[in-house]
Design an enzyme around this catalytic site. Structure first.
Site, PDB file in Angstrom:
ATOM      1  N   LYS A 507       0.829  -1.209   0.000  1.00  0.00           N
ATOM      2  CA  LYS A 507       0.000   0.000   0.000  1.00  0.00           C
ATOM      3  C   LYS A 507       0.859   1.252   0.000  1.00  0.00           C
ATOM      4  O   LYS A 507       1.971   1.257   0.532  1.00  0.00           O
ATOM      5  CB  LYS A 507      -0.868   0.019   1.252  1.00  0.00           C
ATOM      6  CG  LYS A 507      -2.009  -0.967   1.150  1.00  0.00           C
ATOM      7  CD  LYS A 507      -2.905  -0.883   2.360  1.00  0.00           C
ATOM      8  CE  LYS A 507      -4.029  -1.897   2.204  1.00  0.00           C
ATOM      9  NZ  LYS A 507      -4.646  -2.234   3.470  1.00  0.00           N
ATOM     10  N   LYS A 522       5.541   3.983   0.638  1.00  0.00           N
ATOM     11  CA  LYS A 522       5.090   2.710   0.082  1.00  0.00           C
ATOM     12  C   LYS A 522       5.588   1.596   0.986  1.00  0.00           C
ATOM     13  O   LYS A 522       6.788   1.421   1.169  1.00  0.00           O
ATOM     14  CB  LYS A 522       5.659   2.568  -1.330  1.00  0.00           C
ATOM     15  CG  LYS A 522       5.240   1.316  -2.042  1.00  0.00           C
ATOM     16  CD  LYS A 522       5.256   1.520  -3.549  1.00  0.00           C
ATOM     17  CE  LYS A 522       6.440   0.846  -4.189  1.00  0.00           C
ATOM     18  NZ  LYS A 522       6.460   0.984  -5.639  1.00  0.00           N
ATOM     19  N   ASP A 618       6.747  -1.993 -16.607  1.00  0.00           N
ATOM     20  CA  ASP A 618       5.384  -1.885 -16.091  1.00  0.00           C
ATOM     21  C   ASP A 618       4.826  -0.501 -16.406  1.00  0.00           C
ATOM     22  O   ASP A 618       4.295   0.181 -15.526  1.00  0.00           O
ATOM     23  CB  ASP A 618       5.364  -2.196 -14.590  1.00  0.00           C
ATOM     24  CG  ASP A 618       3.990  -2.646 -14.110  1.00  0.00           C
ATOM     25  OD1 ASP A 618       3.107  -2.881 -14.972  1.00  0.00           O
ATOM     26  OD2 ASP A 618       3.785  -2.756 -12.891  1.00  0.00           O
TER      27      ASP A 618
END
Ligand SMILES: *[C@@H]1O[C@H](CO)[C@@H](O)[C@H](O)[C@H]1NC(C)=O
Ligand SMILES: *[C@@H]1O[C@H](CO)[C@@H](O)[C@H](O)[C@H]1NC(C)=O
Ligand SMILES: *[C@@H]1O[C@H](CO)[C@@H](O)[C@H](O)[C@H]1NC(C)=O
Ligand SMILES: *[C@@H]1O[C@H](CO)[C@@H](O)[C@H](O)[C@H]1NC(C)=O
Ligand SMILES: *[C@@H]1O[C@H](CO)[C@@H](O)[C@H](O)[C@H]1NC(C)=O
Ligand SMILES: *[C@@H]1O[C@H](CO)[C@@H](O)[C@H](O)[C@H]1NC(C)=O
Ligand SMILES: *[C@@H]1O[C@H](CO)[C@@H](O)[C@H](O)[C@H]1NC(C)=O
Ligand SMILES: *[C@@H]1O[C@H](CO)[C@@H](O)[C@H](O)[C@H]1NC(C)=O
Ligand SMILES: CC(=O)N[C@H]1CO[C@H](CO)[C@@H](O)[C@@H]1O
Length: 834
Positions: A507, A522, A618
């Site tokens: 998260k 994070k 990504d």
């Protein structure tokens, strides 16, 4: 002559003007700290604040103060006083001061050291490093006994917080500092380019570089102390550096120094330009005299140096009398004809910058002036001032933020996990395409054949394939490490209400540090082995990379098996959230283009900015973040790799990335190249244009996959049919056509046909240009204009809205594109269990 003229024109830009004598430069940031002192210390007009009253800026808090008596400090230039050197703060562990930066740009960071022996402390025994977030300033530094030293760095600070870290070099050593200055300087102090002396060329990129002042000399004049310099610099006298003092003489002028446009007294104070070293009287009176006046300096070998010469002709009767050569080591740096630059004005300040490359810099650096043989009159040559600055960062990445003890923790076998994850990717594709969750049961430790849109792959992942441990940077012991408590406090004890995002790694929380800096925190899931690896990759990469369009890492925390990364806070969130699925107002077309251009720049830098290309792996709209000015920054480097050769040497590898953005060629051949990022970026471009999820399983089959559907319309030449209706009216057809073509190229089936990120960038800039070309289109007006909806578009909206929420699981419906693999994985595990 012609060449000299061109050169002179270039140098005109560097003119120094002392335009406004009475304007005193006021630094936006002006931190003066007397470390270890209990009382404030006033030096001239400046107050160095006792750092006990600033303890909140220091993490972890420490109370190791040392002091010594006044007469043990060797006499130092009076305007420093000895006061600053009498106290020190001692650090037994890595400790950091943080400074809130009000104005980005050039700053001087000055560090004062005097290693005294007093009251149980022997500061001469200290060995330590000093770093800021992205630059190592001092490495294994050991201040010389019985001497005071002030180290000065000129840094372009682009973050809102400067974190100055002191780290003992060994676990038995310690660090200390007597005083610190962090002071803004005018931005034009360092120009971006300079002339390289050998081979002749142009050096670009100085404005981003960290510089360390090695020498700052006032030729032919007195020592200039900080109180007499508008930027509190010290200028030494040159005599001790002269190789043959008999060949030259000093001269000074009481006359006025000429004012010209462009620069200020901050470049160098009047007294530097008003004093000069010239040829000796004898040499001046010998027609055709060929003498070199040479100064020699000891420097560290193998570094690039920025060398700045200050000239001001206060010696000639007529401006055109003076013509001379300047040498750096044996290389002719320039033929100097000041009259060309000053338009025949005498007593006009000029400076010139040169770079001496590391391969030419031995332990000695010499500078010579030599009268030109081609002059008709009597020979002369001058030099008023000289600065020698070591360029840091030029020899490679300077940053290192590494979790200690990483060696043993990170060499972990990930084969089975990666294998499983890869299977999950495949499974999800089937799952979505066929919309049958049952297939997840296929999950096993080998690949399964799969078919998507005609592409088929058969491959296996070896169970023992492991991710090789990443190389540790050269200065593995420096970096900013947060304590867990500080982060707990910053995030309101990881308050669920402060969560701003969820990724594969864990998260992301909003956080506020004690100095009120906003950060994004994070927190990795400690159980995830993949997470550990991503943690490592991200620290390793981000600490090496600095770019306006890459999100910056502020620090990390690895206490108690935590894996926490702390980033700059991006006020406006993800690009994705501005496109769909939220209440945020729509971005206009130009804003969207600028965001695309920004992120393309970031990716281009990743691919080309380092010796080895870095592949993000990504790229998606959820990994493009926007700051308060909607400046785009690429984030989430957890899956990044240097490539492409890495994958060619491995027999097999796990295919990772986010579904909907994955390069089909990478799937088929498992060969990872930069072009896979280009493909994913092409999908992002479509997403930006159409403002819909890249995979939407609730839509009719041919519309599920945005890449596929978008290309269908593009190939028909009717891309306008699927443009986000909120902006459709404002997109100029030429701009859209070029944009569509760019997408088509990015999405080419085979990587070799796709453009490089640099080409994509160029194309997007052109798209923006095409949009700008017609000022009559006002976007704001047209943003809400309802354009005629094509049936397809209406179709989407209806289907999207009426999709039953429970169908296929809400998470698949809403957020599939965001799901990083570990989340998918856990979902599958869950569904398997049912
Ligand atoms: C030092 O100066 C600062 C700022 O001017 C002030 O806040 C602080 O109280 C002073 N400390 C002492 C010990 O005088
Ligand atoms: C110097 O240190 C001693 C103890 O270490 C302390 O008592 C004294 O007040 C300090 N003096 C100053 C001027 O800070
Ligand atoms: C202080 O440390 C230095 C370096 O370790 C050593 O050479 C010196 O003798 C020490 N001085 C005292 C007074 O202990
Ligand atoms: C430093 O100064 C002290 C006291 O003046 C002296 O005893 C010592 O030898 C000096 N050390 C060096 C390295 O010069
Ligand atoms: C310091 O490091 C060495 C090896 O690097 C280790 O053997 C030693 O135990 C460490 N000492 C402490 C106090 O941590
Ligand atoms: C600081 O660096 C940034 C990015 O490299 C650059 O855009 C900016 O112009 C630099 N500022 C100064 C004052 O050199
Ligand atoms: C200027 O030159 C005069 C005469 O040589 C000398 O007395 C004076 O100290 C010099 N001033 C400076 C600022 O160098
Ligand atoms: C002056 O220095 C340059 C560069 O080192 C050298 O080429 C030249 O021969 C020197 N001239 C004299 C007269 O020493
Ligand atoms: C002042 C200085 O040279 N600092 C660092 C510059 O960057 C290199 C790494 O490239 C470090 O080793 C230096 O310590």
């Amino acid at each position: 002559m012609a060449i000299r003229e061109i050169e002179a024109r270039l140098i005109v830009f560097m003119m120094v003007a002392i335009r406004c004598v009475h304007c005193v430069f006021t630094p936006a940031d002006n931190y003066l700290i007397d470390c270890g002192s209990l009382t404030n210390t006033t030096i001239g007009t400046r107050v160095f604040v006792a750092d006990v009253s600033l303890s909140s800026t220091l993490t972890p808090p420490s109370n190791n103060l040392a002091n010594t008596s006044q007469n043990s400090v060797p006499s130092v230039p009076t305007s420093y006083g000895t006061a600053l050197f009498r106290n020190a703060r001692v650090f037994r562990e890595r400790s950091s001061y943080s400074f809130q930066i009000k104005a980005h740009g050039r700053h001087f960071v000055r560090l004062y050291f005097f290693p005294f022996v007093s009251g149980g402390y022997n500061l001469s025994a200290a060995t330590f490093g000093v770093s800021i977030q992205d630059v190592v300033l001092l490495n294994k530094f050991q201040p010389r006994a019985n001497a005071t030293v002030v180290k000065e760095f000129s840094l372009n600070i682009t973050s809102d917080t400067l974190i100055l870290t002191f780290a003992p070099s060994t676990n038995t050593s310690f660090a200390f500092v007597n005083a610190i200055e962090v002071v803004s300087v005018p931005d034009n102090l360092i120009h971006d380019t300079a002339k390289i002396v050998d081979p002749q060329g142009k050096y670009h990129g100085l404005s981003g570089q960290a510089l360390e002042t090695i020498y700052r000399i006032n030729m032919g004049g007195p020592q200039v102390l900080p109180g007499d310099d508008t930027l509190w610099r010290t200028w030494e006298n040159d005599q001790k550096f002269l190789l043959t003092p008999g060949l030259s003489q000093s001269f000074n002028s009481t006359g006025k120094i000429n004012y010209m446009d462009g620069a200020t007294e901050e470049i160098a104070p009047q007294v530097v330009y008003a004093t000069v070293v010239e040829l000796s009287k004898d040499a001046q009176n010998t027609a055709g005299a060929n003498v070199n006046v040479t100064w020699q300096f000891s420097v560290d070998a193998n570094w690039d140096y920025l060398i700045r010469f200050h000239f001001c002709d206060i010696v000639s009767k007529s401006a055109i009398d003076l013509l001379f050569n300047v040498y750096i080591n044996a290389w002719l740096a320039s033929e100097v004809e000041l009259s060309l630059i000053t338009f025949n004005n005498l007593a006009t300040a000029v400076f010139m910058d040169f770079v001496l490359k590391a391969d030419d810099a031995s332990g000695k650096l010499s500078v010579s002036i030599n009268p030109s043989p081609i002059i008709n009159g009597l020979p002369n040559a001058i030099l008023n001032g000289l600065e020698i600055m070591k360029i840091n960062g030029s020899a490679g990445p300077a940053v290192v933020v590494i979790p200690p003890g990483s060696n043993k923790n990170f060499g972990i076998i990930l084969g089975s996990i990666l294998g499983a994850v890869a299977v999950v990717v495949v499974a999800i594709i089937l799952c979505v395409v066929l919309r049958k969750r049952k297939l997840a049961k296929q999950s096993s430790k080998t690949w399964v054949p799969f078919s998507i849109d005609g592409l088929t792959s058969h491959s296996t992942v070896s169970q023992t394939s492991n991710e090789t441990a990443f190389k540790i940077g050269q200065n593995g012991d420096l970096g900013y490490r947060f304590s867990f408590t500080v982060l707990q406090e910053a995030t309101n004890n990881f308050d669920e209400n402060w969560v701003i995002g969820v990724g594969g790694f864990g998260k992301v929380y909003k956080g506020v540090l004690r100095d009120e800096t906003k950060v994004a925190v994070k927190r990795g899931n400690p159980k995830s082995q993949q997470g550990l690896n991503e943690f490592r990759t991200e620290i390793e990469l981000l600490s090496r990379l600095r770019h306006r369009h890459l999100v910056s890492l502020i620090g990390y925390c690895d206490e108690k098996n935590e894996m926490i990364l702390v980033y700059e806070y991006m006020e406006k969130g993800t690009l994705k959230s501005h496109l769909y699925g939220s209440d945020l107002p729509p971005l206009v077309w130009k804003q969207r283009l600028e965001i695309c251009i920004g992120s393309a720049r970031g990716l281009h830098y990743l691919h080309t900015g380092q010796a080895k290309a870095i592949i993000h792996r990504d790229v998606k709209s959820a990994n493009i973040l926007l700051d308060e000015n909607l400046l785009a920054k690429v984030a989430d480097f957890g899956l990044s790799k240097t490539g492409p050769e890495l994958d060619q040497t491995h027999v097999s590898t796990a295919v990772k990335g986010s579904f909907g953005y994955l390069d089909p060629e990478y799937f088929r051949r498992q060969r990872l190249t930069e072009k896979s990022d280009v493909y994913s970026f092409g999908v992002v471009l479509l997403e930006v244009l159409c403002a819909r999820p890249v995979i939407d399983p609730t839509l009719p089959r041919e519309m599920v996959n945005l890449a596929e559907w978008g290309m269908k319309w593009q190939k028909r030449g009717e891309l306008e049919q699927i443009v986000d209706t909120r902006i459709a009216g404002s997109v100029r057809p030429e701009s859209l056509r070029k944009f569509g073509e760019t997408i088509e190229k990015c999405l080419a089936d085979s990587g070799v046909e796709r453009p490089s990120m640099g080409d994509v960038l160029w194309n997007l800039e052109y798209v923006l240009h095409l949009q700008d070309a017609d000022p009559s289109v006002s976007e704001i007006d047209s943003i809400n204009r309802i354009t005629e909806l094509s049936p397809q578009v209406q179709n989407i909206n209806t289907i999207y809205e009426s999709a039953p929420a429970e169908e296929a699981g809400t998470s698949v419906h809403n957020d599939l594109t965001d799901v990083s693999m570990s989340k998918v994985f856990s979902q599958l595990i869950k569904s398997e269990g049912r």
